[in-house]
Motif scaffolding. Structure first.
Motif, mmCIF file in Angstrom:
data_model
loop_
_atom_site.group_PDB
_atom_site.id
_atom_site.type_symbol
_atom_site.label_atom_id
_atom_site.label_comp_id
_atom_site.label_asym_id
_atom_site.label_seq_id
_atom_site.Cartn_x
_atom_site.Cartn_y
_atom_site.Cartn_z
ATOM 1 N N VAL A 197 -0.712 6.011 1.045
ATOM 2 C CA VAL A 197 -1.065 5.897 2.459
ATOM 3 C C VAL A 197 -2.554 5.603 2.641
ATOM 4 O O VAL A 197 -2.929 4.737 3.433
ATOM 5 C CB VAL A 197 -0.655 7.182 3.209
ATOM 6 N N ILE A 198 -3.409 6.276 1.862
ATOM 7 C CA ILE A 198 -4.849 6.078 2.060
ATOM 8 C C ILE A 198 -5.415 5.036 1.095
ATOM 9 O O ILE A 198 -5.951 4.009 1.517
ATOM 10 C CB ILE A 198 -5.615 7.410 1.887
ATOM 11 N N PHE A 199 -5.262 5.294 -0.216
ATOM 12 C CA PHE A 199 -5.882 4.374 -1.180
ATOM 13 C C PHE A 199 -5.285 2.978 -1.081
ATOM 14 O O PHE A 199 -5.993 1.979 -1.197
ATOM 15 C CB PHE A 199 -5.711 4.913 -2.610
ATOM 16 N N MET A 200 -3.975 2.893 -0.909
ATOM 17 C CA MET A 200 -3.342 1.575 -0.874
ATOM 18 C C MET A 200 -3.205 1.057 0.550
ATOM 19 O O MET A 200 -2.502 0.072 0.792
ATOM 20 C CB MET A 200 -1.993 1.616 -1.604
ATOM 21 N N HIS A 201 -3.875 1.701 1.493
ATOM 22 C CA HIS A 201 -4.012 1.206 2.866
ATOM 23 C C HIS A 201 -2.709 1.073 3.635
ATOM 24 O O HIS A 201 -2.634 0.307 4.587
ATOM 25 C CB HIS A 201 -4.723 -0.161 2.877
ATOM 26 N N LEU A 202 -1.665 1.785 3.208
ATOM 27 C CA LEU A 202 -0.410 1.667 3.937
ATOM 28 C C LEU A 202 -0.597 2.114 5.384
ATOM 29 O O LEU A 202 -0.002 1.561 6.309
ATOM 30 C CB LEU A 202 0.660 2.518 3.247
ATOM 31 N N TYR A 213 -2.909 1.551 7.340
ATOM 32 C CA TYR A 213 -3.476 0.523 8.220
ATOM 33 C C TYR A 213 -2.655 -0.769 8.165
ATOM 34 O O TYR A 213 -3.109 -1.800 8.616
ATOM 35 C CB TYR A 213 -4.926 0.230 7.804
ATOM 36 N N SER A 214 -1.451 -0.717 7.595
ATOM 37 C CA SER A 214 -0.719 -1.970 7.343
ATOM 38 C C SER A 214 0.436 -2.171 8.309
ATOM 39 O O SER A 214 0.858 -1.241 9.002
ATOM 40 C CB SER A 214 -0.173 -1.973 5.922
ATOM 41 N N ALA A 215 0.945 -3.385 8.291
ATOM 42 C CA ALA A 215 2.072 -3.741 9.156
ATOM 43 C C ALA A 215 3.323 -2.974 8.726
ATOM 44 O O ALA A 215 3.432 -2.516 7.596
ATOM 45 C CB ALA A 215 2.323 -5.241 9.057
ATOM 46 N N LYS A 216 4.270 -2.899 9.666
ATOM 47 C CA LYS A 216 5.491 -2.139 9.401
ATOM 48 C C LYS A 216 6.261 -2.696 8.199
ATOM 49 O O LYS A 216 6.923 -1.949 7.488
ATOM 50 C CB LYS A 216 6.393 -2.167 10.643
ATOM 51 N N ILE A 217 6.167 -4.014 7.968
ATOM 52 C CA ILE A 217 6.975 -4.585 6.886
ATOM 53 C C ILE A 217 6.543 -4.035 5.534
ATOM 54 O O ILE A 217 7.352 -3.876 4.624
ATOM 55 C CB ILE A 217 6.942 -6.127 6.906
ATOM 56 N N LEU A 218 5.244 -3.680 5.419
ATOM 57 C CA LEU A 218 4.798 -3.103 4.154
ATOM 58 C C LEU A 218 5.339 -1.685 3.985
ATOM 59 O O LEU A 218 5.638 -1.260 2.864
ATOM 60 C CB LEU A 218 3.278 -3.119 4.068
ATOM 61 N N TRP A 219 5.485 -0.963 5.089
ATOM 62 C CA TRP A 219 6.165 0.342 5.027
ATOM 63 C C TRP A 219 7.601 0.154 4.538
ATOM 64 O O TRP A 219 8.100 0.912 3.729
ATOM 65 C CB TRP A 219 6.179 1.015 6.399
ATOM 66 N N LEU A 220 8.232 -0.904 5.045
ATOM 67 C CA LEU A 220 9.616 -1.182 4.656
ATOM 68 C C LEU A 220 9.701 -1.442 3.152
ATOM 69 O O LEU A 220 10.576 -0.919 2.454
ATOM 70 C CB LEU A 220 10.126 -2.400 5.442
ATOM 71 N N ILE A 221 8.753 -2.257 2.658
ATOM 72 C CA ILE A 221 8.783 -2.611 1.238
ATOM 73 C C ILE A 221 8.534 -1.371 0.377
ATOM 74 O O ILE A 221 9.252 -1.108 -0.593
ATOM 75 C CB ILE A 221 7.751 -3.719 0.958
ATOM 76 N N ALA A 222 7.519 -0.570 0.793
ATOM 77 C CA ALA A 222 7.241 0.652 0.029
ATOM 78 C C ALA A 222 8.450 1.589 0.090
ATOM 79 O O ALA A 222 8.846 2.185 -0.915
ATOM 80 C CB ALA A 222 6.003 1.335 0.583
#
Lengths: 124, 553
Positions: free
Chosen positions: A56-61, A63-72
C-alpha cells in the motif's frame, strides 16, 4: 505520472514499522502457544500485515487507480487457489487412510478384518 | 539465420530493418520489431539444439539395447531436449517473437509501453539460456525437465543448480514480456479500436500474459526452494528434514500446467487469424472465442493435480482434480467448433500458412482428446508415465504450439521481412512436417497403451518396430524443418517483394508497409470497422500486383 509526492518521513516510519514487526515475529517464534496452528497463525498474520504495508505504501497502491487494486487483489485470489487446492490434498490424506480401516457405511458393518480379508491385505 | 538485416536497401523504402544496420543498433535497439527478430534468431538456435538432442536419443531408441548412449547420458539428452524446448523455445516462441512484433502493430501503437523492459527481457532470457547451456555442456543434467524432488535435491550428481538458475532467470523474461503486453493492450490501442474490435491474436496474447504474470512467480519461488535445499540443506521437500517431496510437485505444476496454456493459447490466437484470413470471413462466434481464451487462462490454474494421480497425493484430491480437468475441455471445444463453423461456407484457400492451421486443428484435437484419457483417474493409472503421455503432450505442444508458431511465421513472414518465400516449397515442407510428425508420435500412443514406459532406453524387443517407425518419423520431421529453414533464409535476399497485404487480409498490421517503418505507421491509424471486416473491401492496401493466395490452391 500524477502520483503525489510521498514525504520521506512516511517511508522511514513504514520502514521502522517493518523492522519492529520483524523483531516481533522472531520474539513470538520463541513463545509456545500450546497449539502449533496458533503459532503459525500469529506468524502469518504479522507477515500479511507487513506485506500490506509494503504494497500500500512502498508500492504506491494507496495512490493508484482502482485497476491496480484489482490486479493486486487477483494475485491474492490466485494464491488462495494455490494454497486451497494444495490443501485438498494434505487435509484429505487421512480421510482415505481412515476409511480403509472402517467398514463401508452403507453396508452392514462387520469389522473389516473379518469381512473381507483378501481385499484388506492391500492396505498393509 | 543471422540477424543481419535485409541487404537490398535500394529495393525497399526506409523501414525498421534498413534504417540503421550497425551491430550496436541491433543489440541496443528499443524497437519491438527488432527485439522480435533477436528473439526469433535465438529461439531458432535453441530449437535446433533441442531438436538435435531429440534426434540423438531417437537414434538410440531404434534398437532395444543401449548401443549409442549409456543410461545416464540418455537421461541427460532427454533432459536437455525437455528443458531447452519448454523453457527456451515453446514458452517464449509465439509471445516473444510474433507477439513482440505484432502486438503494437496490430493495435496501432508505435511501440510497447515499456520498450527498455522489452529489450531487457531479451538479455535476461539469453542469460538464462546460456546458463542452461553451460549446465548441459559442463556435464549435463539428468533429472528430466520437471526437476522432481527428491531426485533433484538429494541424488542427482549433476549441474541441477545451474539448470534451475537458467530456468528461473528465463522466467523473469516471460514476466517482463507479459507485463508489457497487458499494459500496452490496456493503454495504447488506436482510436476506435475497442476491446471487441481487437484481433483474436491480441486477445490470446492478453490471456497468455495473465497466465504468465500469475503463474511464473510461483515456479520461480519453487526453483529457488530447490536451490536452497540442495545448496544449504533447508528442509522443504526432504522428509528427513521435515519436508514433503509432493509439495514440490504441487508448486511446480501450479505453474507448469498453466504453462501448457502459455504455449497453446498464443497458437490458438494465430490459428484464429489464419482461419479468418484464409476463409475470407469474420470469425464465427468472435466473443465466444474471446471468453473461451480467458476461461482457459483461469480454469488452467485449477487442474494441476492431474499430473499427480499416481503420486502420494490423496485419492480425494485426485478425484477433485480429475473432475476439474474435464472443465478445461469445454472452452477448448468451443473454440474448435467456432473455427469449423468459420470454415463452413467460407471461401477457403490452401496457402501454406493455412496448411499449418489445418495441421493444428487435426493434431490438436488428437492431443486434446487423448488428454481426456489421461485426466480420467482410472485410465491414467494404466497410462501414467508411458509413451502415451509422451505422444499426448507432443500432439498438444508440437501439433498445437509449433504448428501455430510455424503457421504464424509463414503468415507474417512477408510483413516481418517484406519478402515472400517460395510457396510451392512451403507447401511441400508443411506436408513433410505433418507426415513426419504423425509418423513420430502416433506409434507412441500404441507403445504407451502396450506399456512402454517413458524415459527408458532399453526395452523389450516387441516394441522395436514401433520405435523404428517413430525414429524414422523424427528424421522426416527434422528434414521438413531443414527445408523450411533453407527457403526462409533464401527468401530474405531473393524472395519476391511482398507488398503491404499479400494475403488480402484485414487488420492494422496489413495497412502499413512491409516491412513496417521504425515507428510502425506513417500516421496514427483510426479504426472504423469491426474486426475481420471481410465484408468490406480492403480500404488501403490490397494491391493486385502482389502475390495473392488464389494462385496456390
Amino acid at each position: 505520472m500524477d502520483h503525489p509526492v510521498v514525504p520521506v518521513k512516511t517511508y522511514l516510519t513504514i520502514f521502522g514499522a517493518l523492522m519492529v514487526l520483524t523483531a516481533l515475529t522472531v520474539w513470538v517464534a520463541f513463545i509456545d502457544f500450546g497449539h502449533g496452528l496458533l503459532n503459525d497463525t500469529v506468524a502469518m498474520s504479522i507477515a500479511v500485515l507487513k506485506a500490506l504495508l509494503v504494497l500500500v505504501i512502498f508500492m504506491h497502491l494507496k495512490y493508484s487507480a482502482k485497476i491496480l487494486w484489482l490486479i493486486a487483489g487477483s494475485s491474492v485470489i490466485w494464491m488462495i487457489i494455490m494454497i486451497g487446492l494444495t490443501l485438498t490434498d494434505y487435509r484429505s490424506r487421512e480421510w482415505i487412510e481412515s476409511q480403509a480401516h472402517r467398514a463401508i457405511p452403507w453396508a452392514s458393518n462387520p469389522p473389516i478384518e473379518q469381512a473381507a480379508p483378501a481385499a484388506d491385505d492391500g492396505h498393509h | 539465420m543471422s540477424s543481419a538485416p535485409d541487404t537490398s536497401a535500394t529495393a525497399m523504402p526506409k523501414n525498421y530493418l534498413n534504417e540503421k544496420i550497425t551491430v550496436s543498433s541491433w543489440l541496443l535497439t528499443l524497437d519491438h520489431k527488432r527485439i522480435a527478430i533477436l528473439y526469433l534468431v535465438s529461439l531458432l538456435a535453441f530449437f535446433l539444439i533441442g531438436g538435435l538432442a531429440a534426434l540423438v536419443f531417437r537414434v538410440e531408441l531404434m534398437t532395444p539395447e543401449a548401443d549409442v548412449l549409456r543410461s545416464e547420458t540418455y537421461n541427460k539428452f532427454f533432459t536437455t531436449h525437455g528443458i531447452v524446448m519448454i523453457f527456451f523455445f515453446l514458452i517464449p516462441s509465439i509471445p516473444a517473437v510474433l507477439g513482440n512484433f505484432l502486438v503494437p502493430v496490430m493495435i496501432g501503437a508505435r511501440d510497447f509501453a515499456f520498450p527498455k523492459i522489452n529489450l531487457a527481457s531479451w538479455y535476461v532470457f539469453m542469460f538464462g539460456g546460456v546458463l542452461a547451456l553451460i549446465a548441459t555442456i559442463a556435464g549435463g543434467v539428468e533429472t528430466g525437465w520437471t526437476f522432481y524432488t527428491p531426485y533433484s535435491t538429494m541424488y542427482a550428481n549433476s549441474n541441477v543448480i545451474l539448470a534451475v538458475c537458467g530456468a528461473f532467470i528465463a522466467g523473469f523474461s516471460s514476466i517482463m514480456t507479459g507485463l508489457n503486453f497487458i499494459v500496452t493492450i490496456h493503454k495504447m490501442r488506436a482510436p476506435g479500436l475497442t476491446w471487441f474490435r481487437l484481433p483474436l491474436f491480441i486477445w490470446a496474447m492478453y490471456a497468455t500474459a495473465l497466465v504468465i504474470l500469475l503463474g511464473t512467480p510461483v515456479v520461480a519461488i519453487t526453483l529457488v526452494m530447490i536451490f536452497v535445499e540442495r545448496a544449504f540443506g533447508f528442509g522443504i521437500f526432504d522428509p528427513a528434514l521435515g519436508g514433503d517431496p509432493i509439495l514440490f510437485q504441487h508448486l511446480f505444476w501450479f505453474y507448469s500446467h498453466p504453462a501448457v496454456y502459455i504455449m497453446i493459447l498464443p497458437a490458438m490466437g494465430v490459428v484464429s487469424e489464419l482461419i479468418s484470413c484464409f476463409s475470407k470471413r469474420r470469425l464465427y462466434g468472435y466473443r465466444v472465442i474471446v471468453f473461451s481464451s480467458l476461461a482457459i487462462a483461469v480454469i488452467g490454474f485449477f487442474v494441476w493435480g492431474h499430473h499427480m494421480f499416481v503420486s502420494s497425493q490423496s485419492t480425494f484430491a485426485g478425484l477433485t482434480f480429475s473432475f476439474l480437468t474435464f472443465f478445461v475441455a469445454v472452452p477448448t471445444a468451443l473454440k474448435m467448433l467456432n473455427w469449423i463453423m468459420t470454415l463452413h461456407k467460407g471461401s477457403v484457400s490452401l496457402a501454406s500458412p493455412m496448411l499449418y492451421a489445418f495441421g493444428f486443428l487435426g493434431l490438436f484435437v488428437i492431443g486434446g482428446l487423448t488428454g481426456l484419457f489421461l485426466s480420467t483417474l482410472a485410465t491414467d493409472i494404466h497410462l501414467h508415465d508411458t509413451y502415451f503421455v509422451v505422444a499426448h503432450f507432443h500432439y498438444v505442444m508440437v501439433g498445437g504450439g509449433v504448428m501455430g508458431f510455424l503457421g504464424g511465421l509463414h503468415f507474417w513472414w512477408p510483413k516481418i521481412t517484406g519478402r515472400m518465400y517460395p510457396e510451392g516449397l512451403a507447401i511441400f515442407a508443411a506436408i513433410v512436417i505433418f507426415i513426419g510428425f504423425n509418423l513420430t508420435f502416433f506409434p507412441q500412443f500404441q507403445l504407451g497403451v502396450h506399456g512402454m514406459p517413458r524415459r527408458y532406453h532399453v526395452y523389450p524387443e516387441e516394441f522395436q518396430v514401433l520405435h523404428i517407425a517413430s525414429s524414422t518419423g523424427a528424421m522426416v520431421l527434422g528434414f521438413g524443418y531443414l527445408i523450411m529453414g533453407a527457403y526462409l533464409i533464401w527468401s530474405l535476399k531473393f524472395g519476391k517483394i511482398a507488398g503491404k497485404n499479400p494475403w488480402n487480409a484485414r487488420g492494422l498490421e496489413w495497412e502499413t508497409d512491409s516491412p513496417p517503418p521504425t515507428h510502425n505507421f506513417h500516421e496514427t491509424p483510426v479504426v472504423r470497422h469491426p474486426v475481420y471486416a471481410y465484408e468490406y473491401a480492403s480500404e488501403t492496401s490490397n494491391e493486385p500486383d502482389v502475390q495473392s493466395e488464389k494462385g496456390h490452391v
